[in-house]
Enzyme design. Structure first.
Site, PDB file in Angstrom:
ATOM      1  N   LYS A 181       8.281   7.672   8.688  1.00 42.04           N
ATOM      2  CA  LYS A 181       8.636   7.419   7.500  1.00 42.04           C
ATOM      3  C   LYS A 181       7.873   7.770   6.377  1.00 42.04           C
ATOM      4  O   LYS A 181       6.980   7.238   5.785  1.00 42.04           O
ATOM      5  CB  LYS A 181       8.979   5.794   7.258  1.00 42.04           C
ATOM      6  CG  LYS A 181      10.168   5.695   6.160  1.00 42.04           C
ATOM      7  CD  LYS A 181      10.142   4.344   5.477  1.00 42.04           C
ATOM      8  CE  LYS A 181       9.053   4.182   4.524  1.00 42.04           C
ATOM      9  NZ  LYS A 181       9.282   5.061   3.345  1.00 42.04           N
ATOM     10  N   GLY A 234      -1.252   3.252   2.429  1.00 47.70           N
ATOM     11  CA  GLY A 234      -0.746   2.825   1.334  1.00 47.70           C
ATOM     12  C   GLY A 234      -1.666   1.699   0.579  1.00 47.70           C
ATOM     13  O   GLY A 234      -2.552   1.499   0.729  1.00 47.70           O
ATOM     14  N   SER A 235      -0.778   0.758  -0.084  1.00 48.03           N
ATOM     15  CA  SER A 235      -1.301  -0.337  -0.814  1.00 48.03           C
ATOM     16  C   SER A 235      -1.887  -1.472  -0.137  1.00 48.03           C
ATOM     17  O   SER A 235      -1.000  -1.723   0.940  1.00 48.03           O
ATOM     18  CB  SER A 235      -0.263  -0.765  -1.829  1.00 48.03           C
ATOM     19  OG  SER A 235       0.858  -1.426  -1.164  1.00 48.03           O
ATOM     20  N   THR A 236      -2.839  -2.026  -0.550  1.00 46.10           N
ATOM     21  CA  THR A 236      -3.327  -3.391  -0.103  1.00 46.10           C
ATOM     22  C   THR A 236      -2.213  -4.496   0.411  1.00 46.10           C
ATOM     23  O   THR A 236      -2.203  -5.174   1.528  1.00 46.10           O
ATOM     24  CB  THR A 236      -4.601  -3.774  -0.799  1.00 46.10           C
ATOM     25  OG1 THR A 236      -5.521  -2.735  -0.668  1.00 46.10           O
ATOM     26  CG2 THR A 236      -5.372  -4.977   0.215  1.00 46.10           C
ATOM     27  N   GLU A 237      -1.402  -4.597  -0.782  1.00 44.90           N
ATOM     28  CA  GLU A 237      -0.658  -5.406  -0.741  1.00 44.90           C
ATOM     29  C   GLU A 237       0.519  -5.352   0.403  1.00 44.90           C
ATOM     30  O   GLU A 237       0.666  -6.217   1.208  1.00 44.90           O
ATOM     31  CB  GLU A 237       0.162  -5.584  -1.834  1.00 44.90           C
ATOM     32  CG  GLU A 237       1.259  -6.696  -2.348  1.00 44.90           C
ATOM     33  CD  GLU A 237       2.248  -6.181  -3.674  1.00 44.90           C
ATOM     34  OE1 GLU A 237       1.652  -5.277  -4.147  1.00 44.90           O
ATOM     35  OE2 GLU A 237       3.204  -6.885  -3.720  1.00 44.90           O
ATOM     36  N   GLY A 239       0.024  -3.610   3.143  1.00 41.40           N
ATOM     37  CA  GLY A 239      -0.665  -3.461   4.218  1.00 41.40           C
ATOM     38  C   GLY A 239      -0.820  -4.904   4.827  1.00 41.40           C
ATOM     39  O   GLY A 239      -0.764  -5.252   6.017  1.00 41.40           O
ATOM     40  N   CYS A 290      -6.655   7.991  -2.521  1.00 43.03           N
ATOM     41  CA  CYS A 290      -7.274   6.788  -2.048  1.00 43.03           C
ATOM     42  C   CYS A 290      -9.004   6.921  -2.140  1.00 43.03           C
ATOM     43  O   CYS A 290      -9.382   5.806  -2.619  1.00 43.03           O
ATOM     44  CB  CYS A 290      -6.773   6.428  -0.705  1.00 43.03           C
ATOM     45  SG  CYS A 290      -6.964   7.760   0.415  1.00 43.03           S
TER      46      CYS A 290
HETATM   47  P1  NDP Z   1       3.211   1.495  -1.068  1.00 42.65           P
HETATM   48  O1  NDP Z   1       1.950   0.775  -0.173  1.00 42.65           O
HETATM   49  O2  NDP Z   1       4.145   0.450  -1.644  1.00 42.65           O
HETATM   50  O3  NDP Z   1       3.851   2.634  -0.230  1.00 42.65           O
HETATM   51  C1  NDP Z   1       3.237   3.284   0.917  1.00 42.65           C
HETATM   52  C2  NDP Z   1       4.452   3.297   1.990  1.00 42.65           C
HETATM   53  O4  NDP Z   1       4.693   2.164   2.518  1.00 42.65           O
HETATM   54  C3  NDP Z   1       5.579   4.010   1.423  1.00 42.65           C
HETATM   55  O5  NDP Z   1       6.094   4.798   2.560  1.00 42.65           O
HETATM   56  C4  NDP Z   1       6.552   2.970   1.291  1.00 42.65           C
HETATM   57  O6  NDP Z   1       7.964   3.191   1.337  1.00 42.65           O
HETATM   58  C5  NDP Z   1       6.039   1.896   2.480  1.00 42.65           C
HETATM   59  N1  NDP Z   1       6.549   0.526   2.225  1.00 42.65           N
HETATM   60  C6  NDP Z   1       6.665  -0.181   1.145  1.00 42.65           C
HETATM   61  N2  NDP Z   1       7.217  -1.330   1.401  1.00 42.65           N
HETATM   62  C7  NDP Z   1       7.228  -1.403   2.617  1.00 42.65           C
HETATM   63  C8  NDP Z   1       7.515  -2.654   3.529  1.00 42.65           C
HETATM   64  N3  NDP Z   1       7.942  -4.040   3.335  1.00 42.65           N
HETATM   65  N4  NDP Z   1       7.585  -2.379   5.142  1.00 42.65           N
HETATM   66  C9  NDP Z   1       7.176  -1.179   5.378  1.00 42.65           C
HETATM   67  N5  NDP Z   1       6.918  -0.101   4.563  1.00 42.65           N
HETATM   68  C10 NDP Z   1       6.796  -0.301   3.303  1.00 42.65           C
HETATM   69  O7  NDP Z   1       2.475   1.851  -2.346  1.00 42.65           O
HETATM   70  P2  NDP Z   1       3.176   2.114  -3.633  1.00 42.65           P
HETATM   71  O8  NDP Z   1       4.027   3.416  -3.615  1.00 42.65           O
HETATM   72  O9  NDP Z   1       4.190   0.980  -4.265  1.00 42.65           O
HETATM   73  O10 NDP Z   1       2.120   2.446  -4.853  1.00 42.65           O
HETATM   74  C11 NDP Z   1       1.491   1.268  -5.352  1.00 42.65           C
HETATM   75  C12 NDP Z   1      -0.043   1.324  -5.207  1.00 42.65           C
HETATM   76  O11 NDP Z   1      -0.503   1.316  -4.002  1.00 42.65           O
HETATM   77  C13 NDP Z   1      -0.643   2.646  -5.999  1.00 42.65           C
HETATM   78  O12 NDP Z   1      -0.726   2.625  -7.429  1.00 42.65           O
HETATM   79  C14 NDP Z   1      -2.249   2.676  -5.187  1.00 42.65           C
HETATM   80  O13 NDP Z   1      -2.823   1.773  -5.963  1.00 42.65           O
HETATM   81  C15 NDP Z   1      -1.589   2.302  -3.916  1.00 42.65           C
HETATM   82  N6  NDP Z   1      -1.481   3.272  -2.864  1.00 42.65           N
HETATM   83  C16 NDP Z   1      -2.680   3.670  -2.033  1.00 42.65           C
HETATM   84  C17 NDP Z   1      -2.418   4.616  -1.369  1.00 42.65           C
HETATM   85  C18 NDP Z   1      -3.596   5.185  -0.541  1.00 42.65           C
HETATM   86  O14 NDP Z   1      -3.612   6.260   0.039  1.00 42.65           O
HETATM   87  N7  NDP Z   1      -4.354   4.298   0.141  1.00 42.65           N
HETATM   88  C19 NDP Z   1      -1.242   5.495  -1.126  1.00 42.65           C
HETATM   89  C20 NDP Z   1      -0.185   4.951  -2.109  1.00 42.65           C
HETATM   90  C21 NDP Z   1      -0.328   4.079  -2.926  1.00 42.65           C
HETATM   91  P3  NDP Z   1       8.542   3.515   0.049  1.00 42.65           P
HETATM   92  O15 NDP Z   1       7.710   4.535  -0.906  1.00 42.65           O
HETATM   93  O16 NDP Z   1       9.861   4.228   0.443  1.00 42.65           O
HETATM   94  O17 NDP Z   1       8.729   2.179  -0.765  1.00 42.65           O
END
Ligand code: NDP
Length: 486
Positions: A181, A234-237, A239, A290
């Protein structure tokens, strides 16, 4: 009209070897953050589509993919790398339109990483092996290294096509199948790579692409009992949320959750090189990286002079049109991200940091989510701008006195993803590298990645590894076989 200038086709789901619409017929629009204009529409996967994709992946895992010799898996993955290179201009343009990153980065850096990643891991297909073990002469005991099954990959928007390669290449090389995804903000290159994978000869169902919302398609993937492992960046939250959700079906997890990485410049360093490393370490990828070196720790003896030069460099780095090959600072991925980043700059100033460069939005041709290259000086390590991931072109500069103070400050954050050390003293370099709480340490360089080197974090940056031999342990499992010879 040349291929690279053609309008972008609507994106569809890739399930079981076919490009299909969502079962509900839903679509969403993906937008160019540099111009605020729509690029195209994309089919939006819901739980029903995810279910179909997982079933297709399971059927492929137990069928054609399992029957293929490792050398033939290897050939297909190598071919996919070749096809990525053949379609480099098209893929790079899609990436820049969708994400806002400079075409310089997507065409010259990201494409190469994607192709190398598929080709590096193609070599591992034929090299994964078990062991014979010395247990008892009356027994024949050995281990089999087997794929885990169906891998669900959930990837972010900052390096959309690189993330496809980082997650899919090792999983496929080891014999797994994948349902991926992409982020809703940047689905286009994942879909295109899914199409190229079919052209390369990947059997139907081996790599499925299900663009859609995280809270819907992502959530369905994590909950699905037919998925054996989730690999997430993705984000810690999110995760943390995935870990709780995945516990119901006891899924294996790899979580790469961002960072607040220290880039430490000692007074004895090659300061010209450190200056370049400090600048690229935060402004490459617009700071939406990241592993960005977002905390610059500078030894007090050289602090003022070094930071003065850094501020001059930052002021010269103006945001510009991402499609212009000369541009080095593109648009942030969305206006939401821009507001978040600007909010952090304001919070830093309110907490007492000085705004030495940038700090504002700077539209290009009156449009877009562009933010100036920003330097905050006089930052205390306890401030929010030193503790929380900003994910934008904002550098927090923190002075330090000697090795122990540098390490205390470097490690005093909830994250532990990457780090940098600049010094000419070999002993100091190795000592500091050992004591840094981070998954990666770069010495006299910053922000380099290779498929052969593991990447991942400790503490709040998550666990498990992408890349390197290490990641193959995360996409395989070991079976012990006992045979009685008596
Ligand atoms: P997210 O963690 O929300 O997004 C990462 C992925 O997770 C996307 O594909 C997203 O889908 C998906 N996702 C979101 N919610 C769920 C869920 N409940 N269940 C399963 N999958 C989910 O990052 P954000 O886009 O909100 O970015 C926010 C912050 O996160 C950034 O400002 C940064 O600090 C951090 N981040 C860190 C990254 C890294 O490389 N470590 C990368 C991206 C963000 P969708 O986009 O469709 O919502």
């Amino acid at each position: 009209m040349s291929d690279t200038l053609a309008p972008v086709r609507p994106g569809r789901l890739i399930i079981g070897g076919e490009a299909v619409d969502a079962a509900s017929g839903a679509t969403f629009t993906t937008t160019n953050p540099a111009t605020d204009e729509p690029i195209t529409t994309v089919a939006e996967a819901g739980p029903e589509d995810v279910d179909r994709a997982v079933k297709a992946a399971r059927a492929a895992f137990e069928g054609p993919w399992a029957k293929l010799k490792p050398i033939d898996r290897s050939r297909v993955l190598w071919k996919l790398g070749d096809l990525v290179l053949e379609h480099a201009d098209e893929l790079a343009r899609l990436e820049t339109l969708d994400n806002g990153k400079p075409i310089f980065e997507s065409r010259l850096v990201d494409i190469d990483m994607v192709a190398r990643c598929f080709q590096y891991f193609s070599g591992w297909s034929t090299k994964l092996a078990g062991q014979t073990t010395a247990v008892n002469p009356a027994l024949f005991t050995y281990t089999l290294r087997e794929p885990v099954g169906v891998v669900g990959a959930i990837i972010p928007w900052n390096f959309p096509m690189i993330m496809v390669a980082w997650k899919a290449a090792p999983a496929l090389a080891a014999g797994n199948t994948v349902v991926l995804k992409p982020a809703e903000l940047t689905p286009l290159t994942a879909i295109r790579i899914g199409e190229l994978a079919l052209e390369a000869g990947l059997p139907p169902g081996v790599l499925n692409i299900v663009p859609g919302k995280g809270r819907v398609a992502g959530e369905a993937l994590v909950k699905h009992p037919g998925v054996d492992k989730i690999s997430f960046t993705g984000s810690t939250e999110v995760g943390r949320h995935l870990m709780r959700t995945a516990s119901d079906t006891l899924k294996k997890l790899t979580l790469e959750l961002g960072g607040k990485s220290p880039n430490i410049v000692f007074a004895d360093a090659d300061l010209d090189a450190a200056l370049k490393g400090a600048t690229a370490g935060i402004y490459y990828g617009k700071g939406e990286v990241c592993g960005a070196g977002s905390r610059l720790l500078v030894e007090r003896a050289i602090h003022d002079e070094f930071v003065g030069r850094l501020v001059e460099r930052a002021k010269k780095l103006a945001p510009a049109d991402p499609l212009d090959p000369k541009t080095r600072l593109g648009s942030l991925v969305s206006r939401t991200q821009m507001e978040r980043v600007l909010g952090y700059v304001e919070a830093g100033v309110q907490e007492g940091a000085q705004l030495a460069a940038g700090g504002k939005a700077q539209p290009v041709n009156g449009k877009g989510a562009f933010v100036q290259a920003t330097v905050l000086t006089g930052v205390d390590n306890r401030m929010r701008v030193a503790q929380e991931e900003i994910f934008g072109p904002v550098l927090a500069v923190i002075p330090f006195d000697g090795v122990d103070d540098a390490l205390a400050k470097a490690n005093d954050v909830p994250y532990g993803l990457a780090s940098g050390v600049w010094t000419r003293d070999v002993k100091k370099a190795h000592t500091v590298a050992r004591r840094l709480a981070a998954g990666t340490v770069w010495v006299n360089m910053y922000g380099f990645y290779d498929p052969g080197m593991p990447f991942g974090g400790v503490k709040g940056s998550g666990f498990g590894r992408d890349l390197g031999e290490a990641c193959l342990h995360d996409v395989t499992q070991v079976k012990g076989v006992w045979l009685n010879l008596e």
